[in-house]
Design an enzyme around this catalytic site. Structure first.
Site, short mmCIF file in Angstrom:
data_model
loop_
_atom_site.label_atom_id
_atom_site.label_comp_id
_atom_site.label_asym_id
_atom_site.label_seq_id
_atom_site.Cartn_x
_atom_site.Cartn_y
_atom_site.Cartn_z
N GLY A 158 0.83 -1.20 0.00
CA GLY A 158 0.00 0.00 0.00
C GLY A 158 0.86 1.24 0.00
O GLY A 158 2.02 1.21 0.44
N GLN A 185 2.81 10.06 1.43
CA GLN A 185 4.13 9.42 1.49
C GLN A 185 5.03 9.85 0.34
O GLN A 185 6.25 9.68 0.41
CB GLN A 185 3.99 7.89 1.48
CG GLN A 185 3.37 7.34 2.75
CD GLN A 185 3.29 5.83 2.71
OE1 GLN A 185 2.34 5.28 2.20
NE2 GLN A 185 4.33 5.16 3.21
N CYS A 207 6.20 -0.14 7.50
CA CYS A 207 5.75 0.95 6.64
C CYS A 207 6.92 1.43 5.80
O CYS A 207 8.04 1.52 6.31
CB CYS A 207 5.23 2.08 7.52
SG CYS A 207 4.73 3.54 6.60
N LEU A 208 6.66 1.74 4.54
CA LEU A 208 7.72 2.23 3.65
C LEU A 208 8.29 3.55 4.14
O LEU A 208 9.40 3.93 3.78
CB LEU A 208 7.20 2.38 2.22
CG LEU A 208 6.71 1.09 1.54
CD1 LEU A 208 6.04 1.42 0.21
CD2 LEU A 208 7.86 0.12 1.35
N HIS A 220 -4.17 0.93 7.86
CA HIS A 220 -2.82 1.52 7.88
C HIS A 220 -2.74 2.70 6.89
O HIS A 220 -2.23 3.77 7.24
CB HIS A 220 -1.79 0.43 7.51
CG HIS A 220 -0.38 0.91 7.44
ND1 HIS A 220 0.59 0.55 8.35
CD2 HIS A 220 0.24 1.74 6.56
CE1 HIS A 220 1.73 1.15 8.03
NE2 HIS A 220 1.54 1.87 6.93
N GLU A 221 -3.26 2.49 5.67
CA GLU A 221 -3.19 3.55 4.65
C GLU A 221 -4.07 4.74 5.04
O GLU A 221 -3.68 5.90 4.84
CB GLU A 221 -3.57 3.02 3.26
CG GLU A 221 -2.66 1.94 2.71
CD GLU A 221 -1.18 2.27 2.83
OE1 GLU A 221 -0.80 3.44 2.65
OE2 GLU A 221 -0.40 1.34 3.13
N HIS A 255 -2.41 7.10 7.30
CA HIS A 255 -1.51 8.05 6.63
C HIS A 255 -2.26 9.32 6.22
O HIS A 255 -1.70 10.42 6.24
CB HIS A 255 -0.91 7.43 5.37
CG HIS A 255 0.28 6.56 5.62
ND1 HIS A 255 1.44 7.03 6.17
CD2 HIS A 255 0.50 5.25 5.37
CE1 HIS A 255 2.32 6.04 6.26
NE2 HIS A 255 1.77 4.95 5.79
NI NI Z 1 2.71 3.08 5.73
#
Ligand code: NI
Length: 174
Positions: free
Chosen positions: A46, A51, A93-94, A135-136, A139
């Site tokens: 995701g 981000q 998470c990225l 999670h997304e 963000h």
């Molecule tokens: Ni993330």
């Protein structure tokens, strides 16, 4: 399509609530194409627009295993309208480098959103898919999974990041 840079904690935009998507069209489709390419390249399951530095309520998700056909899901202006159950599982998470932790999430959710064309979406999600959506969506509110763990763990992670940044800086000064 183009790969975008994924911003990492403590970049300030990651802590800000995103604005609603109001204009659907070619420009948004281009942005979504870049987001998908960036997510697959990372690789991740995701990616939310903040981000890559875009403060819009927009995310892409694909939880299919790499060796199977891709199923890209695009959510604009998504909201969780109902949640039930609770499950604790590991998340990364990225935008949160070198770290993962157990995070509690709803096991089942109802989601309202718009697709890439602006059409309304209404669906239910469970398990891992529900976790990724939660999670997304975090963000889009300026929340990272490290905001959902114990303050002790969070403090330790922040110390680790400071140390990493200091090491990078010293390396740069040499
Ligand atoms: Ni993330």
């Amino acid at each position: 399509m183009a790969l975008r840079e994924i911003l990492t904690y403590p970049f300030p935009i990651l802590k800000k609530a995103a604005e609603p998507v109001k204009e659907f069209g070619e420009e948004l489709e281009q942005l979504v194409a870049d987001m998908a390419e960036t997510m697959y390249d990372a690789p991740g399951v995701g990616l939310a627009a903040p981000q890559i530095g875009i403060p819009l309520q927009l995310c892409v998700i694909d939880i299919m295993p790499k060796d199977q056909e891709r199923e890209l899901i695009v959510l604009a202006n998504p909201k969780i309208i109902e949640g039930e159950g609770k499950e604790i599982d590991e998340e990364g998470c990225l935008s949160v480098l070198d770290y993962s932790a157990n995070v509690p999430r709803f096991t089942k959710i109802k989601v309202e959103a718009q697709d890439i064309k602006g059409n309304p979406l209404n669906f239910e999600a469970e398990g891992f898919f529900a976790r990724v959506i939660q999670h997304e969506l975090d963000h889009l509110d300026g929340t990272l999974f490290i905001d959902r763990i114990s303050s002790l763990k969070r403090t330790l992670y922040k110390k680790k990041v400071k140390k990493m940044l200091r090491a990078e800086k010293e390396e740069g000064e040499k």
